[in-house]
Design a protein around this motif. Sequence first.
Motif, PDB file in Angstrom:
ATOM      1  N   LYS A   1       6.147   3.849   3.148  1.00  0.00           N
ATOM      2  CA  LYS A   1       7.331   4.594   3.575  1.00  0.00           C
ATOM      3  C   LYS A   1       8.027   5.283   2.408  1.00  0.00           C
ATOM      4  N   SER A   2       7.977   4.643   1.225  1.00  0.00           N
ATOM      5  CA  SER A   2       8.662   5.188   0.053  1.00  0.00           C
ATOM      6  C   SER A   2       7.857   6.293  -0.627  1.00  0.00           C
ATOM      7  N   GLY A   3       6.603   6.460  -0.224  1.00  0.00           N
ATOM      8  CA  GLY A   3       5.737   7.429  -0.880  1.00  0.00           C
ATOM      9  C   GLY A   3       5.162   6.912  -2.186  1.00  0.00           C
ATOM     10  N   SER A   4       5.233   5.611  -2.395  1.00  0.00           N
ATOM     11  CA  SER A   4       4.701   4.989  -3.610  1.00  0.00           C
ATOM     12  C   SER A   4       3.381   4.298  -3.297  1.00  0.00           C
ATOM     13  N   ASN A   5       2.764   3.765  -4.333  1.00  0.00           N
ATOM     14  CA  ASN A   5       1.650   2.854  -4.118  1.00  0.00           C
ATOM     15  C   ASN A   5       1.725   1.748  -5.164  1.00  0.00           C
ATOM     16  N   ARG A   6       0.740   0.893  -5.185  1.00  0.00           N
ATOM     17  CA  ARG A   6       0.818  -0.296  -6.040  1.00  0.00           C
ATOM     18  C   ARG A   6       0.846   0.027  -7.534  1.00  0.00           C
ATOM     19  N   SER A   7       0.290   1.153  -7.925  1.00  0.00           N
ATOM     20  CA  SER A   7       0.309   1.511  -9.345  1.00  0.00           C
ATOM     21  C   SER A   7       1.708   1.859  -9.831  1.00  0.00           C
ATOM     22  N   ALA A   8       2.620   2.194  -8.898  1.00  0.00           N
ATOM     23  CA  ALA A   8       3.996   2.526  -9.267  1.00  0.00           C
ATOM     24  C   ALA A   8       4.891   1.294  -9.369  1.00  0.00           C
ATOM     25  N   VAL A   9       4.397   0.160  -8.903  1.00  0.00           N
ATOM     26  CA  VAL A   9       5.216  -1.053  -8.874  1.00  0.00           C
ATOM     27  C   VAL A   9       5.302  -1.672 -10.275  1.00  0.00           C
ATOM     28  N   ARG A  10       6.502  -2.019 -10.683  1.00  0.00           N
ATOM     29  CA  ARG A  10       6.709  -2.678 -11.978  1.00  0.00           C
ATOM     30  C   ARG A  10       6.957  -4.176 -11.817  1.00  0.00           C
ATOM     31  N   ALA A  11       7.588  -4.562 -10.709  1.00  0.00           N
ATOM     32  CA  ALA A  11       7.877  -5.988 -10.496  1.00  0.00           C
ATOM     33  C   ALA A  11       8.046  -6.256  -9.010  1.00  0.00           C
ATOM     34  N   VAL A  12       7.687  -7.475  -8.615  1.00  0.00           N
ATOM     35  CA  VAL A  12       7.831  -7.923  -7.239  1.00  0.00           C
ATOM     36  C   VAL A  12       8.481  -9.302  -7.256  1.00  0.00           C
ATOM     37  N   CYS A  13       9.491  -9.481  -6.437  1.00  0.00           N
ATOM     38  CA  CYS A  13      10.067 -10.812  -6.260  1.00  0.00           C
ATOM     39  C   CYS A  13       9.978 -11.191  -4.792  1.00  0.00           C
ATOM     40  N   LEU A  14       9.262 -12.273  -4.525  1.00  0.00           N
ATOM     41  CA  LEU A  14       9.156 -12.812  -3.178  1.00  0.00           C
ATOM     42  C   LEU A  14      10.128 -13.979  -3.038  1.00  0.00           C
ATOM     43  N   GLY A  15      11.066 -13.852  -2.130  1.00  0.00           N
ATOM     44  CA  GLY A  15      11.926 -14.978  -1.780  1.00  0.00           C
ATOM     45  C   GLY A  15      11.477 -15.476  -0.423  1.00  0.00           C
TER      46      GLY A  15
ATOM     47  N   VAL B   1       8.021 -15.623  -7.662  1.00  0.00           N
ATOM     48  CA  VAL B   1       8.081 -16.261  -6.351  1.00  0.00           C
ATOM     49  C   VAL B   1       9.163 -17.336  -6.375  1.00  0.00           C
ATOM     50  N   ARG B   2      10.107 -17.232  -5.442  1.00  0.00           N
ATOM     51  CA  ARG B   2      11.174 -18.218  -5.331  1.00  0.00           C
ATOM     52  C   ARG B   2      11.382 -18.562  -3.861  1.00  0.00           C
ATOM     53  N   ASN B   3      12.133 -19.620  -3.624  1.00  0.00           N
ATOM     54  CA  ASN B   3      12.573 -19.917  -2.270  1.00  0.00           C
ATOM     55  C   ASN B   3      13.481 -18.789  -1.788  1.00  0.00           C
TER      56      ASN B   3
END
Length: 354
Positions: free
Chosen positions: A90-104, A133-135
């Motif tokens: 939806k954002s027009g991005s893909n995984r190569s544009a990602v710098r960080a991911v936080c899963l709660g 990854v966090r609660n």
Amino acid sequence: MRNGDIWAFEDGGEIRGDVNGSGVVLGVDGGATSTVCVCMPLLALLSAHKLPDPLPVLARAVSGCSNQNSVGESAAWNTLEKVMAEALSKSGSNRSAVRAVCLGVSGVNSSTDQERILKWIRDIFPSHVKLYVRNDAVAALASGTMGKLHGCVLIAGTGCIAYGFAEDGREARAAGAGPVLGDWGSGYGIAAQALTAVIRAHDGRGMQTMLTNSILKALDLSSPDELIGWTYADPSWARIAALVPEVVSCAEAGDQIANEILVNAVQELALCVKAVVQKLCLCGEDGNSSFPVVMVGGVLEANKSWDIGKEVIKYIQTSYPAVHPIKPQVEPAVGAALLAWNYLMKESEERCLR
């Protein structure tokens, strides 16, 4: 590459979300009812001395339950991957544009849980992406404190948990182990007690209650005996918890049993917060220091005259009068994205000091 269909959008096309090459961060709030992912531009967060208002969200995606204790590991992970892919698409991005991911994510209760999810998600994103990854309670706390991990959060939705951080980084939690292990202040706990009360009234072990007619009408059933089949046909937590409004309505109408269920839930939720406050000494040595309590979840929303959230705060204030309740202005998924940004900045600062 796993789940190729989910990531098919990456085959060609312009990456619009990678603003000026700075990249994006993903924040995920995964609960027992729904899972939300937001995609935010890193540049907008980096370029300001303080967080911009409103916070820039490039895209938002929603899916179902991602609590592995409720739906199983495979289904939970598939939901998480699907919602991250949808937000990026939806954002027009893909995984190569990602710098960080936080899963709660709800159901993350130990370092073993964290490592299992980290191992899985490392196979999805490129090696340069920082993964956390966090609660889900940690993301919820950050949604109320705008990324700062201090104070306590109380989540009461389908499930419930209290989670806190002291200024020195110590953590503590209470509840959050699921309905089988006593989360009776949760939406599931409230509704399960109501269903039990209906069955007990029907077979003569308990008092008659307005809950009987209210719940049967809501479920389009004709007899309490039919509740048994309805309950075990699909005992998912969210399906049971959806009956909470019936309990609140009956309590407002003066039903004693429904009122007792809600009073017990208030006491349980307040006890969760008190346990965390005591472990971390958030109230200070004299017990009078102010500390934030972030209130999150449908059970705590003030949409009825029987206001569970308000009653919980009143109960906490009897022991800690300086408590500062906070209703978040952003959703927990945004809190998770802010955590991803904070973690990324902290690591960057530490590298600069070496």
